[in-house]
Scaffold this motif. Sequence first.
Motif, PDB file in Angstrom:
ATOM      1  N   ALA A 167       0.670  -1.084  -0.138  1.00  0.00           N
ATOM      2  CA  ALA A 167      -0.184   0.063  -0.124  1.00  0.00           C
ATOM      3  C   ALA A 167       0.997   1.262   0.081  1.00  0.00           C
ATOM      4  O   ALA A 167       1.873   1.002   0.577  1.00  0.00           O
ATOM      5  CB  ALA A 167      -0.933  -0.003   1.253  1.00  0.00           C
ATOM      6  N   LYS A 168       0.425   2.348  -0.859  1.00  0.00           N
ATOM      7  CA  LYS A 168       1.065   3.499  -0.621  1.00  0.00           C
ATOM      8  C   LYS A 168       0.642   4.399   0.333  1.00  0.00           C
ATOM      9  O   LYS A 168      -0.771   4.681   0.411  1.00  0.00           O
ATOM     10  CB  LYS A 168       0.947   4.177  -2.153  1.00  0.00           C
ATOM     11  CG  LYS A 168       2.091   3.939  -3.147  1.00  0.00           C
ATOM     12  CD  LYS A 168       2.013   4.789  -4.314  1.00  0.00           C
ATOM     13  CE  LYS A 168       2.979   4.488  -5.213  1.00  0.00           C
ATOM     14  NZ  LYS A 168       2.875   5.082  -6.555  1.00  0.00           N
ATOM     15  N   VAL A 199       4.555   0.495   1.663  1.00  0.00           N
ATOM     16  CA  VAL A 199       4.664  -0.416   2.884  1.00  0.00           C
ATOM     17  C   VAL A 199       4.013  -1.588   2.449  1.00  0.00           C
ATOM     18  O   VAL A 199       2.858  -1.726   2.181  1.00  0.00           O
ATOM     19  CB  VAL A 199       3.834   0.172   4.124  1.00  0.00           C
ATOM     20  CG1 VAL A 199       4.140  -0.622   5.476  1.00  0.00           C
ATOM     21  CG2 VAL A 199       4.161   1.577   4.185  1.00  0.00           C
ATOM     22  N   ALA A 200       4.800  -2.884   3.000  1.00  0.00           N
ATOM     23  CA  ALA A 200       4.324  -4.018   2.737  1.00  0.00           C
ATOM     24  C   ALA A 200       3.039  -4.520   3.557  1.00  0.00           C
ATOM     25  O   ALA A 200       2.900  -4.125   4.793  1.00  0.00           O
ATOM     26  CB  ALA A 200       5.460  -5.175   2.816  1.00  0.00           C
ATOM     27  N   GLU A 255       5.477   0.646  11.563  1.00  0.00           N
ATOM     28  CA  GLU A 255       6.798   0.035  10.804  1.00  0.00           C
ATOM     29  C   GLU A 255       7.079   0.542   9.563  1.00  0.00           C
ATOM     30  O   GLU A 255       8.271   0.794   9.232  1.00  0.00           O
ATOM     31  CB  GLU A 255       6.606  -1.821  10.787  1.00  0.00           C
ATOM     32  CG  GLU A 255       6.555  -2.185  12.248  1.00  0.00           C
ATOM     33  CD  GLU A 255       5.823  -3.715  12.075  1.00  0.00           C
ATOM     34  OE1 GLU A 255       6.485  -4.480  12.834  1.00  0.00           O
ATOM     35  OE2 GLU A 255       5.114  -3.841  11.297  1.00  0.00           O
ATOM     36  N   GLY A 256       6.086   0.898   8.624  1.00  0.00           N
ATOM     37  CA  GLY A 256       6.267   1.487   7.490  1.00  0.00           C
ATOM     38  C   GLY A 256       7.011   2.961   7.554  1.00  0.00           C
ATOM     39  O   GLY A 256       7.881   3.244   7.073  1.00  0.00           O
ATOM     40  N   ASN A 294      11.229   3.350   6.805  1.00  0.00           N
ATOM     41  CA  ASN A 294      11.528   4.443   5.807  1.00  0.00           C
ATOM     42  C   ASN A 294      12.177   5.816   6.305  1.00  0.00           C
ATOM     43  O   ASN A 294      12.084   6.755   5.737  1.00  0.00           O
ATOM     44  CB  ASN A 294      10.520   4.685   4.843  1.00  0.00           C
ATOM     45  CG  ASN A 294      10.048   3.305   4.035  1.00  0.00           C
ATOM     46  OD1 ASN A 294      10.620   3.117   2.892  1.00  0.00           O
ATOM     47  ND2 ASN A 294       9.202   2.707   4.523  1.00  0.00           N
ATOM     48  N   ASN A 295      12.676   5.676   7.515  1.00  0.00           N
ATOM     49  CA  ASN A 295      12.984   6.762   8.323  1.00  0.00           C
ATOM     50  C   ASN A 295      12.118   8.022   8.116  1.00  0.00           C
ATOM     51  O   ASN A 295      12.585   9.221   7.756  1.00  0.00           O
ATOM     52  CB  ASN A 295      14.529   7.165   7.732  1.00  0.00           C
ATOM     53  CG  ASN A 295      15.569   6.069   7.932  1.00  0.00           C
ATOM     54  OD1 ASN A 295      15.524   5.216   8.906  1.00  0.00           O
ATOM     55  ND2 ASN A 295      16.069   5.405   7.004  1.00  0.00           N
ATOM     56  N   ILE A 296      11.079   7.877   8.477  1.00  0.00           N
ATOM     57  CA  ILE A 296      10.040   9.126   8.558  1.00  0.00           C
ATOM     58  C   ILE A 296      10.048   9.737   9.638  1.00  0.00           C
ATOM     59  O   ILE A 296       9.887   9.188  10.652  1.00  0.00           O
ATOM     60  CB  ILE A 296       8.441   8.532   8.204  1.00  0.00           C
ATOM     61  CG1 ILE A 296       8.404   7.808   6.926  1.00  0.00           C
ATOM     62  CG2 ILE A 296       7.549   9.639   8.179  1.00  0.00           C
ATOM     63  CD1 ILE A 296       8.714   8.318   5.516  1.00  0.00           C
TER      64      ILE A 296
END
Length: 107
Positions: A2-3, A18-19, A26-27, A31-33
């Motif tokens: 999913a985006k 994100v898987a 976790e997404g 992804n270092n958000i």
Amino acid sequence: MAKITYIEHGGAEHVVEVANGLTVMEGARDNNIPGIEADCGGACACSTCHVYVDSAWVEKLPAMDGMEEDMLDFAFEPKPGQSRLTCQLRVSDALDGLVVRMPERQI
């Protein structure tokens, strides 16, 4: 997959894939958000992965359980109906296009 769009408090947007099976938290972590600290690692034992869910998505998400509701009491400026803990949002194809906004800070 999913985006998901993560929007920092200052307005910077991060769109990442994100898987399925991971959480929205976790997404962000993978992804270092910036803006999602996730101090407890996803155990729903803190409120440092708090976000505001875009109003178009509020009704599309699964209902929150009592534990998440209790933890949101400790979040920075929770907004009834929009505040969620990203560790409690499991990614699936149904979340493709989800938009979340970070609060000014996490507690």
